[in-house]
Design an enzyme around this catalytic site. Sequence first.
Site, PDB file in Angstrom:
ATOM      1  CG  ASP A  67      -0.259  -0.455   2.504  1.00  0.00           C
ATOM      2  OD1 ASP A  67       0.977  -0.399   2.558  1.00  0.00           O
ATOM      3  OD2 ASP A  67      -0.950  -0.849   3.451  1.00  0.00           O
ATOM      4  CG  ASN A 134      -8.747  -1.237  12.130  1.00  0.00           C
ATOM      5  OD1 ASN A 134      -7.905  -1.922  11.573  1.00  0.00           O
ATOM      6  ND2 ASN A 134      -9.238  -0.143  11.575  1.00  0.00           N
ATOM      7  CG  HIS A 136      -5.776  -2.084   8.803  1.00  0.00           C
ATOM      8  ND1 HIS A 136      -5.925  -0.871   9.430  1.00  0.00           N
ATOM      9  CD2 HIS A 136      -4.433  -2.240   8.650  1.00  0.00           C
ATOM     10  CE1 HIS A 136      -4.750  -0.325   9.647  1.00  0.00           C
ATOM     11  NE2 HIS A 136      -3.820  -1.141   9.193  1.00  0.00           N
ATOM     12  CD  GLU A 141      -8.783   1.162   7.961  1.00  0.00           C
ATOM     13  OE1 GLU A 141      -8.659   0.206   8.751  1.00  0.00           O
ATOM     14  OE2 GLU A 141      -8.365   2.300   8.221  1.00  0.00           O
TER      15      GLU A 141
HETATM   16  C1  GLP Z   1      -0.419   0.179   8.647  1.00  0.00           C
HETATM   17  C2  GLP Z   1      -0.083  -0.583   7.335  1.00  0.00           C
HETATM   18  C3  GLP Z   1      -0.255  -2.051   7.503  1.00  0.00           C
HETATM   19  C4  GLP Z   1       0.373  -2.456   8.823  1.00  0.00           C
HETATM   20  C5  GLP Z   1      -0.462  -1.921   9.952  1.00  0.00           C
HETATM   21  C6  GLP Z   1       0.131  -2.156  11.318  1.00  0.00           C
HETATM   22  O1  GLP Z   1      -1.501   1.005   8.572  1.00  0.00           O
HETATM   23  N1  GLP Z   1      -0.798  -0.156   6.193  1.00  0.00           N
HETATM   24  O2  GLP Z   1       0.332  -2.730   6.406  1.00  0.00           O
HETATM   25  O3  GLP Z   1       0.398  -3.847   8.938  1.00  0.00           O
HETATM   26  O4  GLP Z   1      -0.824  -0.585   9.749  1.00  0.00           O
HETATM   27  O5  GLP Z   1       1.057  -1.189  11.677  1.00  0.00           O
HETATM   28  P1  GLP Z   1       2.185  -1.452  12.742  1.00  0.00           P
HETATM   29  O6  GLP Z   1       3.035  -2.528  12.187  1.00  0.00           O
HETATM   30  O7  GLP Z   1       2.913  -0.141  12.833  1.00  0.00           O
HETATM   31  O8  GLP Z   1       1.504  -1.844  13.991  1.00  0.00           O
END
Ligand code: GLP
Length: 242
Positions: A67, A134, A136, A141
């Site tokens: 993404d 959450n 995702h 989402e």
């Molecule tokens: C972000 C990314 C995801 C990631 C998630 C968790 O928004 N788009 O690919 O897995 O949130 O983030 P973190 O690894 O900082 O907890």
Amino acid sequence: MKIIIAKNYEEASKQAAEIVLEVVKKKPDATLGLATGTTPLKLYEELCEDYQKNQTSWKDIKSYNLDEYVGLAPDHPQSYHKFMNDHLFSHIDIKDENTHVPSGLGDPEDVCDKYNKMLEENPRDLQILGIGSNGHIGFNEPGTDFDSVTHLMPLKESTILDNAHLFFNDDIDAVPKASITMGIKNIMDAKEILVMAFGTRKQKVVKKLIDGEITNEYPVTILNKHPNVTLIVDEEAGALIK
Ligand code: GLP
């Protein structure tokens, strides 16, 4: 699903690196799906360290990131393009032209169509995933269709808050309100999936994933339908697993 509960983030990341390196060594022209966020940071450190020590070559590896934030140029300090360059690509011998991150600029529909076509032509051998608090995956989402492909995704307030710490001065207003993300179908198309979750903040989603009920209110639960998934958690994120 294979579940590994490691003692801590460091141990978990070492085990994750072994899984990635096994693919890279067995298939030197493999196609990888890559993730950003704090979750894979230590994994990428391990991979860079391996490259320094053992010169495992990435020269024919192709990568497709999950993404990107809409509106951020590739050189923006918080763009996922820059994240990948800083934490992995610039430290290994992967070729620039073999790395792909969806564009945050340009007409979103056009960006999604082009990215999606590339994904269809380049099936991933291994997809690396983190999990949003959450539930995702990528930026899919809660509520996203399981058969979605690359699309424009407005971000939920909780995701904007979660990610604000990565922006200058924790500035919530600086966090883009939308993203371009691989769809859930694109993610599920990978032959193998390595999903990681660390820290107490992820306990609830990890439990939802393990409990096995598949619901798009927690997009990650779709992984229960994939035949080849490894989940790596630390003791904190795995605390509710019986
Ligand atoms: C972000 C990314 C995801 C990631 C998630 C968790 O928004 N788009 O690919 O897995 O949130 O983030 P973190 O690894 O900082 O907890």
